[in-house]
Design a protein around this motif. Structure first.
Motif, PDB file in Angstrom:
ATOM      1  N   GLY A  41      31.114  14.465  38.270  1.00 38.50           N
ATOM      2  CA  GLY A  41      30.828  15.539  37.322  1.00 38.50           C
ATOM      3  C   GLY A  41      29.565  15.267  36.522  1.00 38.50           C
ATOM      4  O   GLY A  41      28.764  16.181  36.272  1.00 38.50           O
ATOM      5  N   VAL A  42      29.377  14.010  36.124  1.00 36.67           N
ATOM      6  CA  VAL A  42      28.152  13.648  35.400  1.00 36.67           C
ATOM      7  C   VAL A  42      26.929  13.876  36.288  1.00 36.67           C
ATOM      8  O   VAL A  42      25.891  14.394  35.827  1.00 36.67           O
ATOM      9  CB  VAL A  42      28.222  12.183  34.931  1.00 36.67           C
ATOM     10  CG1 VAL A  42      26.892  11.755  34.314  1.00 36.67           C
ATOM     11  CG2 VAL A  42      29.359  11.985  33.930  1.00 36.67           C
ATOM     12  N   LEU A  43      27.051  13.509  37.564  1.00 38.80           N
ATOM     13  CA  LEU A  43      25.942  13.729  38.494  1.00 38.80           C
ATOM     14  C   LEU A  43      25.668  15.221  38.660  1.00 38.80           C
ATOM     15  O   LEU A  43      24.505  15.647  38.719  1.00 38.80           O
ATOM     16  CB  LEU A  43      26.267  13.086  39.845  1.00 38.80           C
ATOM     17  CG  LEU A  43      25.203  13.229  40.948  1.00 38.80           C
ATOM     18  CD1 LEU A  43      23.856  12.690  40.492  1.00 38.80           C
ATOM     19  CD2 LEU A  43      25.658  12.519  42.221  1.00 38.80           C
ATOM     20  N   GLN A  44      26.712  16.038  38.721  1.00 42.46           N
ATOM     21  CA  GLN A  44      26.524  17.482  38.814  1.00 42.46           C
ATOM     22  C   GLN A  44      25.808  18.029  37.582  1.00 42.46           C
ATOM     23  O   GLN A  44      24.941  18.903  37.697  1.00 42.46           O
ATOM     24  CB  GLN A  44      27.874  18.184  38.977  1.00 42.46           C
ATOM     25  CG  GLN A  44      28.471  18.067  40.367  1.00 42.46           C
ATOM     26  CD  GLN A  44      29.795  18.808  40.455  1.00 42.46           C
ATOM     27  OE1 GLN A  44      30.769  18.473  39.777  1.00 42.46           O
ATOM     28  NE2 GLN A  44      29.835  19.828  41.291  1.00 42.46           N
ATOM     29  N   LEU A  45      26.169  17.525  36.407  1.00 41.16           N
ATOM     30  CA  LEU A  45      25.483  17.946  35.187  1.00 41.16           C
ATOM     31  C   LEU A  45      23.995  17.625  35.266  1.00 41.16           C
ATOM     32  O   LEU A  45      23.143  18.446  34.902  1.00 41.16           O
ATOM     33  CB  LEU A  45      26.111  17.264  33.972  1.00 41.16           C
ATOM     34  CG  LEU A  45      27.466  17.802  33.496  1.00 41.16           C
ATOM     35  CD1 LEU A  45      28.054  16.884  32.424  1.00 41.16           C
ATOM     36  CD2 LEU A  45      27.303  19.212  32.936  1.00 41.16           C
ATOM     37  N   ALA A  46      23.667  16.420  35.739  1.00 37.44           N
ATOM     38  CA  ALA A  46      22.265  16.027  35.854  1.00 37.44           C
ATOM     39  C   ALA A  46      21.523  16.921  36.842  1.00 37.44           C
ATOM     40  O   ALA A  46      20.389  17.358  36.588  1.00 37.44           O
ATOM     41  CB  ALA A  46      22.170  14.561  36.279  1.00 37.44           C
ATOM     42  N   LEU A  47      22.178  17.225  37.971  1.00 36.93           N
ATOM     43  CA  LEU A  47      21.542  18.096  38.967  1.00 36.93           C
ATOM     44  C   LEU A  47      21.328  19.495  38.415  1.00 36.93           C
ATOM     45  O   LEU A  47      20.291  20.123  38.650  1.00 36.93           O
ATOM     46  CB  LEU A  47      22.404  18.156  40.232  1.00 36.93           C
ATOM     47  CG  LEU A  47      22.514  16.864  41.044  1.00 36.93           C
ATOM     48  CD1 LEU A  47      23.492  17.040  42.186  1.00 36.93           C
ATOM     49  CD2 LEU A  47      21.151  16.446  41.578  1.00 36.93           C
ATOM     50  N   GLY A  48      22.308  19.990  37.658  1.00 35.17           N
ATOM     51  CA  GLY A  48      22.172  21.318  37.071  1.00 35.17           C
ATOM     52  C   GLY A  48      21.057  21.391  36.055  1.00 35.17           C
ATOM     53  O   GLY A  48      20.330  22.381  35.981  1.00 35.17           O
ATOM     54  N   LEU A  49      20.892  20.331  35.260  1.00 37.81           N
ATOM     55  CA  LEU A  49      19.854  20.320  34.232  1.00 37.81           C
ATOM     56  C   LEU A  49      18.453  20.197  34.836  1.00 37.81           C
ATOM     57  O   LEU A  49      17.471  20.624  34.229  1.00 37.81           O
ATOM     58  CB  LEU A  49      20.098  19.166  33.252  1.00 37.81           C
ATOM     59  CG  LEU A  49      21.347  19.319  32.366  1.00 37.81           C
ATOM     60  CD1 LEU A  49      21.594  18.045  31.577  1.00 37.81           C
ATOM     61  CD2 LEU A  49      21.201  20.513  31.422  1.00 37.81           C
ATOM     62  N   THR A  50      18.349  19.606  36.027  1.00 35.45           N
ATOM     63  CA  THR A  50      17.036  19.464  36.670  1.00 35.45           C
ATOM     64  C   THR A  50      16.619  20.717  37.425  1.00 35.45           C
ATOM     65  O   THR A  50      15.491  20.809  37.905  1.00 35.45           O
ATOM     66  CB  THR A  50      17.042  18.274  37.644  1.00 35.45           C
ATOM     67  OG1 THR A  50      18.050  18.490  38.645  1.00 35.45           O
ATOM     68  CG2 THR A  50      17.314  16.973  36.915  1.00 35.45           C
ATOM     69  N   GLY A  51      17.522  21.690  37.557  1.00 33.27           N
ATOM     70  CA  GLY A  51      17.198  22.924  38.267  1.00 33.27           C
ATOM     71  C   GLY A  51      17.075  22.754  39.759  1.00 33.27           C
ATOM     72  O   GLY A  51      16.410  23.540  40.430  1.00 33.27           O
ATOM     73  N   ILE A  52      17.756  21.747  40.312  1.00 37.15           N
ATOM     74  CA  ILE A  52      17.624  21.446  41.732  1.00 37.15           C
ATOM     75  C   ILE A  52      18.656  22.180  42.574  1.00 37.15           C
ATOM     76  O   ILE A  52      18.703  22.023  43.792  1.00 37.15           O
ATOM     77  CB  ILE A  52      17.764  19.914  41.945  1.00 37.15           C
ATOM     78  CG1 ILE A  52      17.088  19.473  43.254  1.00 37.15           C
ATOM     79  CG2 ILE A  52      19.241  19.499  41.894  1.00 37.15           C
ATOM     80  CD1 ILE A  52      17.062  17.984  43.440  1.00 37.15           C
TER      81      ILE A  52
END
Length: 742
Positions: free
Chosen positions: A105-116
């Motif tokens: 979930g933390v990794l998903q948050l990071a991916l979402g914030l990077t716009g990837i």
């Protein structure tokens, strides 16, 4: 009278509590009835505590639903992660799997914030659907073992190995219960008005009642041991294995959610999904699910499509269904414990099989992508999800590389056709074929290519210069794009390689048939036949259609032939040869039902001529067209004849133009300023269009269709010399520019 429909974009749309009570509340109850059996079944299939599925369903509804970037998407325990989570539970234990979910979930948050997030959509559809098919096969194999009374293993090959033994000594109670659930799930949709009650609920309820009435000895849902929250613990194992597990869960859950969000958008007319926001919502949900001991969460197309079909309009349907699940578990847990595990396995067995879509297979077969699909699915079943996806991606990349470097070369007499991408790896075969051509001939090199690299250009150009030095002639004809011509620009003395800037499919005959080798007729024809054909531009044009266009449009026209014509418009225009309806409307076969006559006239129903009236009635009453367009044009010979009175009395033309006399009367009405500068005949052409719109109202079928809201009337004017199209305002006899699309 304004015949143009008004926009309803500004109409008031109901919102707030009335909308929620009318649409979202009923939809949430339908979702609740589906989510309970699905959540329990997914949890049982993974080997996790059954309460883990309930926790994720509640979080997926209340939390993810509240902040989702796709408001009508429903999130819950991830179906696509069943096999992966089952393997993680077997390898690390449940508490460690919860920690992996949290980290994912933390990794998903990071991916979402990077716009990837949009990069996920670049995956080949064949790989994605192959992955789903492999997951579905693995789920079905594991749940079939449970239906037969056994305990599912953590991998598909192991479950397939267990099946012969389970079939030989199957548990009668589990087999009967599971078979009833499967039969009910498959047959319930055929019952009239069956959509009022969800099929999974009927399947689980029927199997539960049967097991209770017959006192069958079957394993049942056991919630008491699962009520306590399982908090995450650090996984024990190599760092590489743990990181691989986190990345796998994050990527698969993200991919399933994003693909579901895009597919859900196609099912409704509401706001479009915001993928980055949706990925952040999914990450937030998985952080909470992992922290509270829940299963990984993702958006699901099955739940989302049910939500839309049930009438949901806002995100409150997802939130409310999470609330109902929490209430049911707290207040009715004893009822849930009556459910046989084989009933849940039967539901998951059918769901797994539905992930293997025969329609999708046929589509991919037609597009020559089935190999990628099959390799991905087989890799997921035999080796695991990550390995299967890697296999699929590798084959997809190899196929893409092959297509990039491959071209087909076809030689027909002195015509050489090249299709595909022409790069240095494939140019050798082309040059070999070119060198086999007899010297001293006129050769047409026809390029149907989507890419030409410099090495290929140099190879073709070297051969061309050598062939022409020896007395031959080479004409390069590029069909789709001018790769060769652009590379050839700038060379001194180089003549143009194309017969002109316009493609043949809408250029006049004189534009591309000017050169003697514009169309090379088949050599097997006799000289007399070739001479006759070469003297008739239409024959040359038909030959060109058979050779070039027919292979491209044949599948589409075959489909139109099978389902019949379903045009959207009746298009009434002038017989003038310079007016090409499909060109000025950018339409194709099947779009326009056309009527062409001198002056684009619509005689009144009482007139002697009935041909136009018959076409109008057929278009409105039989074809159910949505609009009728009357299109006039500049420099119209019929309008000039009206102004000058040049049609001979007693002639057919004079008799026909009598239908335009009301247009002459209308012509003397005040005109719009934009028409004042037009020549007299062109101003009459505009007034004539407006008059024909009024004439259309004389037909009963037209009036009835307009009153019912099924039909609109539009006027058009085509300025030939400027290649401009205008709309005609019949109230002002004026012209308006065509509005830009919204």
């Amino acid at each position: 009278m304004n015949h143009l429909p008004r926009s309803n974009a500004g109409e008031h749309t109901p919102h707030g509590p009335p909308l929620i009570l009318k649409h979202d509340l009923p939809a949430s109850l339908v979702l609740f009835l589906i989510s309970i059996p699905l959540s329990l079944g997914i949890a049982h299939a993974t080997g996790a505590p059954l309460m883990a599925g309930i926790i994720s369903a509640i979080i997926g509804g209340v939390v993810v639903g509240a902040i989702s970037g796709a408001p009508l998407q429903i999130s819950g325990p991830a179906t696509g992660l069943v096999v992966i989570v089952a393997g993680l539970v077997a390898q690390f234990g449940w508490a460690a799997t919860a920690a992996i979910t949290l980290a994912a979930g933390v990794l998903q948050l990071a991916l979402g914030l990077t716009g990837i997030s949009r990069l996920v959509m670049s995956l080949s559809p064949a790989v994605v659907h192959g992955m789903l098919a492999g997951i579905g096969t693995s789920i079905a194999a594991g749940q079939l073992v449970v239906v037969l009374g056994g305990t599912a293993a953590s991998s598909a090959p192991a479950n397939l190995a267990l099946l012969p033994g389970e079939l030989a000594g199957s548990h009668v109670g589990s087999l009967v219960t599971g078979a009833v659930a499967i039969a009910a799930l498959l047959l319930w949709p055929r019952v009239p008005r069956a959509s009022l009650v969800p099929a999974p609920l009927v399947a689980v309820a029927a199997a539960t009642v049967l097991a209770f009435v017959l006192h069958l000895d079957v394993a049942r849902v056991d919630l008491p041991d699962s009520h306590a929250l399982v908090f995450p613990e650090m996984p024990q194992g190599s760092a590489g294995a743990v990181m691989a597990a986190i990345v796998t869960v994050a990527l698969v859950a993200s991919m399933e959610s994003l693909l579901s969000a895009v597919a859900t958008d196609r099912l409704h007319d509401g706001p479009r999904a915001r993928l980055d926001k949706e990925l952040i919502a999914q990450g937030t949900g998985n952080v909470l699910a992992g922290a509270l001991g829940g299963l990984p969460i993702s958006g699901g197309l099955a739940r989302s499509s049910t939500n839309i079909a049930a009438g949901a309009k806002t995100r409150y349907s997802a939130i409310l269904q999470g609330v109902w699940i929490a209430v049911a578990v707290l207040a009715f847990s004893s009822a849930l414990e009556l459910i046989p595990l084989a009933a849940l396995a039967g539901v998951l067995f059918v769901i797994g099989l539905k992930l293997v879509s025969l329609d999708r297979m046929r589509t991919l077969w037609r597009h020559r992508e089935f190999l990628v699909y099959a390799a991905t699915a087989l890799g997921v079943v035999l080796f695991g999800l990550l390995e299967g996806v890697v296999v699929g991606l590798a084959i997809a990349l190899l196929r893409a590389l092959y297509r990039l470097t491959h071209c087909s070369v076809r030689v027909e007499g002195n015509r050489v056709s090249v299709r595909g991408s022409l790069v240095f790896l494939g140019v050798g075969r082309l040059v070999r074929e070119l060198r086999r051509l007899p010297l001293g001939q006129t050769v047409v090199l026809e390029l149907h290519i989507d890419y030409l690299d410099h090495a290929s250009y140099e190879a073709i150009n070297d051969w061309r210069e050598g062939y022409e030095r020896l007395g031959g002639r080479v004409r390069v004809d590029e069909v789709h794009d001018a790769w060769y011509d652009r590379a050839d620009q700038g060379k001194p003395g180089r003549r143009k390689t194309l017969p002109g800037p316009l493609p043949r499919w809408f250029a006049p005959w004189s534009h591309w048939q000017g050169s003697p080798d514009a169309v090379m007729l088949p050599a097997q024809r006799s000289s007399a036949e070739q001479s006759a054909a070469a003297s008739d531009p239409m024959i040359l044009g038909m030959h060109e259609f058979e050779r070039r266009s027919a292979p491209l449009v044949r599948p589409f026209l075959h489909e139109l032939a099978l389902r019949g014509q379903q045009p959207q418009q009746l298009f009434i225009t002038c017989a003038d040869s310079r007016v090409v309806p499909n060109l000025i409307t950018t339409s194709g076969p099947g779009d326009l039902f056309c009527v062409r006559n001198i002056g684009n006239l619509v005689p009144m129903p009482s007139a002697e001529d009935r041909s136009v009236g018959a076409a109008i009635e057929f278009a409105v009453e039989v074809l159910n067209v949505g609009s009728i367009v009357v299109c006039g044009h500049s420099d119209c010979g019929a309008m000039k004849a009206l102004v000058q009175g040049s049609a001979s009395r007693g002639s057919h033309l004079h008799s026909w133009l009598r239908n335009a006399e009301p247009s002459l009367i209308r012509f003397h009405a005040p005109t719009a300023p934009g028409c004042a500068e037009l020549p007299v005949a062109d101003r009459l052409a505009v007034a004539n269009v407006a008059q024909q719109l009024d004439n259309l109202l004389g037909y009963q079928s037209v009036r009835e269709a307009i009153t019912a809201g099924r039909l609109t009337l539009k006027g058009m004017y085509f300025d030939i010399s400027n290649a401009r199209v205008y709309l005609v305002d019949p109230d002002r006899n004026g012209l308006e520019p065509v509005p830009s699309p919204a």
